[in-house]
Design an enzyme around this catalytic site. Sequence first.
Site, PDB file in Angstrom:
ATOM      1  N   SER A  14       0.811  -1.226   0.000  1.00 26.07           N
ATOM      2  CA  SER A  14       0.000   0.000   0.000  1.00 26.07           C
ATOM      3  C   SER A  14       0.839   1.268   0.000  1.00 26.07           C
ATOM      4  CB  SER A  14      -0.926  -0.008   1.211  1.00 26.07           C
ATOM      5  OG  SER A  14      -1.797  -1.110   1.163  1.00 26.07           O
ATOM      6  N   GLU A  35       8.171  -5.699  -7.408  1.00 27.28           N
ATOM      7  CA  GLU A  35       7.476  -6.517  -6.413  1.00 27.28           C
ATOM      8  C   GLU A  35       7.724  -7.986  -6.753  1.00 27.28           C
ATOM      9  OE1 GLU A  35       5.784  -8.437  -3.685  1.00 27.28           O
ATOM     10  OE2 GLU A  35       5.754  -6.241  -3.483  1.00 27.28           O
ATOM     11  N   CYS A  43      -1.428  -6.154   3.167  1.00 26.24           N
ATOM     12  CA  CYS A  43      -2.819  -5.796   3.436  1.00 26.24           C
ATOM     13  C   CYS A  43      -3.782  -6.455   2.455  1.00 26.24           C
ATOM     14  CB  CYS A  43      -2.991  -4.281   3.390  1.00 26.24           C
ATOM     15  SG  CYS A  43      -4.694  -3.763   3.692  1.00 26.24           S
ATOM     16  N   ALA A 115      14.051  -7.036  -6.004  1.00 28.33           N
ATOM     17  CA  ALA A 115      15.044  -5.987  -6.221  1.00 28.33           C
ATOM     18  C   ALA A 115      15.833  -5.769  -4.941  1.00 28.33           C
ATOM     19  CB  ALA A 115      14.370  -4.684  -6.640  1.00 28.33           C
ATOM     20  N   ILE A 179      -3.376 -10.077  15.833  1.00 31.99           N
ATOM     21  CA  ILE A 179      -3.494 -11.085  14.782  1.00 31.99           C
ATOM     22  C   ILE A 179      -3.910 -12.426  15.381  1.00 31.99           C
ATOM     23  CG2 ILE A 179      -2.213 -12.393  13.037  1.00 31.99           C
ATOM     24  CD1 ILE A 179      -0.523  -9.898  12.553  1.00 31.99           C
ATOM     25  N   ALA A 341      -8.534  -0.558  14.695  1.00 34.20           N
ATOM     26  CA  ALA A 341      -9.578  -1.511  15.059  1.00 34.20           C
ATOM     27  C   ALA A 341      -8.982  -2.906  15.111  1.00 34.20           C
ATOM     28  CB  ALA A 341     -10.730  -1.462  14.058  1.00 34.20           C
ATOM     29  N   HIS A 435     -30.926   7.913  18.912  1.00 37.16           N
ATOM     30  CA  HIS A 435     -31.559   6.855  19.699  1.00 37.16           C
ATOM     31  C   HIS A 435     -32.491   6.012  18.829  1.00 37.16           C
ATOM     32  CE1 HIS A 435     -33.061   4.960  23.343  1.00 37.16           C
ATOM     33  NE2 HIS A 435     -34.292   5.132  22.873  1.00 37.16           N
TER      34      HIS A 435
END
Length: 452
Positions: A14, A35, A43, A115, A179, A341, A435
């Site tokens: 990311s 990559e 992610c 790389a 995790i 979270a 509410h």
Amino acid sequence: MSFDFDLYVIGGGSGGVRAARIAASEYGAKVAIAEEYRMGGTCVIRGCVPKKLMVFASSYGAQIDDARAYGWNVSAGDFDWPVFRARLDAELDRLEGVYRSGLLKAGVTIHDDRAVVEDAHTVRLADGTRHSARHILIATGGHPSVPEAAAAAGVMTSNDIFKLDALPGSVLIVGGGFIACEFACVLNGMGVEVTQFYRGEQILRGFDGEARGHIAEHMREAGVNLHLGTDVMEMRAAAGGTWVMSTDGRERVFEKVIYATGRSPNTAGLGLEAAGVRLGRRGEVIVDGWSQTSVPSIYAVGDVTDRINLTPVAIREGHAFADTVFGAKPTQADHELVASAVFTQPEFGTVGLTEEAAREKGPIEVYATAFRPMQSAFAGRPDRVMMKLIVCADTRRVLGCHIVAPGAGEMIQLAAIAIKMGATKEDFDRTVAVHPVMAEELVTLRKPVRTA
């Protein structure tokens, strides 16, 4: 001196993808990215996204039970892992394609290869090709770290869970971080018999103590066999799986053993130290506030720097890097009051200081409540929600907010905006409640439960 590229990014997660895309599309830089596995990084491919889809999948059994309590004539069959796994693989393929097409549309050159850094301005691919770059960005992320003895015994890590051909009948999860706890809840919800060992006194070290206890209690009530102060003493292959002896003398054969005992930065073998880049004790790349390393032309963002290891933080760091280096807009990523979270069941949303940390900084007031939410109470489940505000007694600013509840991740995102803006307890009090919803408790907490 001329270079092949203005920017060469190593790592297609990311943070690296954001930096490459912004530098190329918004600032006209000539950019390449390498990559070695799949575009999208931890992610997208083996972390947040597949994990959250597993969280969704694991929650439907309880929802079907609730539906019966609400009058629906429904029944749940067994969870079909192969069906879910096929859909999951297809979704990850789609998302990787989105990342790849976004880079190509921005004009970024993609090298599907490993790389390494040869010097301050040179990158070498695994096929031997070399490329020069005015700037190099290290965005290689991290990987699960496993003790040598456990690795030798062939244990799994979080990376392997998404590749299972079938769900095990029983599993031991070693670790007490987010995790470990998330996958304990997920696999338990999918019908796996889950045992969890954590050597510490309570799971989720570093988070608010009251919230940690609340989540541990719920995990046990849901069926997770949680053992605190417990670790693996010995393990070996056995018929039907792995034989394990714990530090409390228990012996058991588990079909699978998963270690979730921490993560380490991906810097081994990258040639960074030889190029003059300073690394920390855990192998993390040392950077300043601009994400610049000890070599002026080399920068690093994301988990490889071991600052705040969260995807949105890596994205902010990558964007700030591109703005600074290519956009003539000096920008430092803001690492203060970052919300997060934990997708246990129920979820845990948190931002700001824990009660324990706030006590050390000065006088505080603690506002907290725990209650049975309407939806699950009607269905006869014993679930309890916890909400907590930490308030500075002098300035009245809300220093921290901690929520354990269904949808806590959604709630904490909005609470984080107010807290980031410097909201006081009186600002919360002035806000009229919605509410009936769980989150209304955040604006109806009138009296502190304790002070310090």
